[in-house]
Enzyme design. Structure first.
Site, PDB file in Angstrom:
ATOM      1  N   GLY A  20       0.837  -1.540  -0.086  1.00 33.44           N
ATOM      2  CA  GLY A  20       0.149  -0.328   0.172  1.00 33.44           C
ATOM      3  C   GLY A  20       0.872   1.167   0.474  1.00 33.44           C
ATOM      4  O   GLY A  20       0.678   2.089   0.488  1.00 33.44           O
ATOM      5  N   TYR A 162     -14.217  -3.204   8.282  1.00 28.39           N
ATOM      6  CA  TYR A 162     -12.664  -2.291   9.022  1.00 28.39           C
ATOM      7  C   TYR A 162     -12.823  -2.404   9.908  1.00 28.39           C
ATOM      8  O   TYR A 162     -11.237  -2.786  10.519  1.00 28.39           O
ATOM      9  CB  TYR A 162     -13.444  -0.695   7.974  1.00 28.39           C
TER      10      TYR A 162
END
Length: 279
Positions: A20, A162
């Protein structure tokens, strides 16, 4: 030499994998590692951004930077990334599991594939990459793994998946850290609050990348690497993160989840309150 200076020297000459790495905290961690002399293998989906970042860091800091295009929503991506390090004959001393996805809104109305993607990227891929790289670190009796979790490790309506997957990351990091400490390997969970990134969304569904209330990604990166160097099991980058993580422990869970429902409630739901829950 100060403790801070000693910690910064830890990374010099080491190879680090950052997932990422094209944005937000991942990009900031890559920049901080490069500034402290680490060589980088940058992994993310967007190859153009990776190439741009790699060229910039090589030019600015005189380090080596390689890129690997990887979508960690693909279950085979961790194996391909690991194989690339073998092909390039890279000894990976630092693994930063940062790649993440965010989905905001009512769970029942969400796209199921996007919810499952969060489990794949935050849980399966983190476990997979950690297992692949950890063996070599144990053999060498040295290594560092940073797993980016979240300070919001509480029931979080509208970002429920999440929050749940980031809870997995924290517990996984803390458990593995205890296992491998005897081998000289340090594992830390970085638990920031809302941080400036295009992944952070406002209540109306727009990006909050530049919102003034968000933590700066570079500050989070510095604290994360400092904590990892010091062997902290979990890292809270700021006092507000510590308070957010610990204050709910002293309240009934229904009170916490109810408060979070009001905080995260989408604008289109107005002021409608759900029925009172029970612990």
């Amino acid at each position: 030499m100060s403790k801070r200076d000693r910690n910064s020297e830890i990374w010099r000459g080491k190879w680090a994998v950052v997932t990422g790495a094209s944005r937000g905290i991942g990009k900031a961690i890559a920049e901080e590692l490069a500034a402290q002399g680490a060589h980088l293998l940058l992994a993310a989906r967007r190859l153009d951004r990776l190439n741009e970042l790699a060229e910039s860091l090589e030019s600015k800091h005189g380090i080596q930077a390689k890129v690997f295009q990887a979508d960690l929503n693909d279950p085979q991506a961790p194996e391909r990334l690991f194989a690339f390090t073998k092909e390039q004959k890279l000894t990976i001393d630092v693994l930063v599991n940062n790649a993440g996805l965010g989905r905001y809104g009512e769970f029942y109305a969400s796209d199921l594939a996007s919810q499952l993607s969060m489990i794949q990227v935050h849980c399966h891929a983190v476990l997979h990459l950690t297992h692949l790289f950890l063996g070599g670190m144990v053999e060498r009796r040295s290594g560092y793994i940073l797993i980016v979790a979240s300070t919001s490790l509480i029931p979080a309506p509208y970002i429920a998946t999440y929050a749940a997957t980031k809870g997995f990351d924290l517990l996984f990091a803390e458990g593995i850290a205890e296992e491998v400490a005897r081998y000289g390997v340090r594992v830390s969970a970085l638990c920031p609050g809302p941080t400036a990134s295009e992944m952070v969304m406002t209540k109306d569904g727009t990006s909050a990348e530049q919102h003034s209330s968000l933590q700066a990604a570079d500050a989070v990166a510095r604290e994360g690497l400092r904590g990892l160097a010091e062997g902290k099991r979990y890292i809270r980058p700021s006092l507000s993160d510590w308070l957010t993580a610990n204050a709910p422990r002293f309240l009934p869970r229904a009170t916490v989840s109810g408060a979070m429902e009001r905080v995260y409630r989408p604008k289109h739901l107005g002021s409608v309150r759900p029925p009172a829950g029970k612990d």
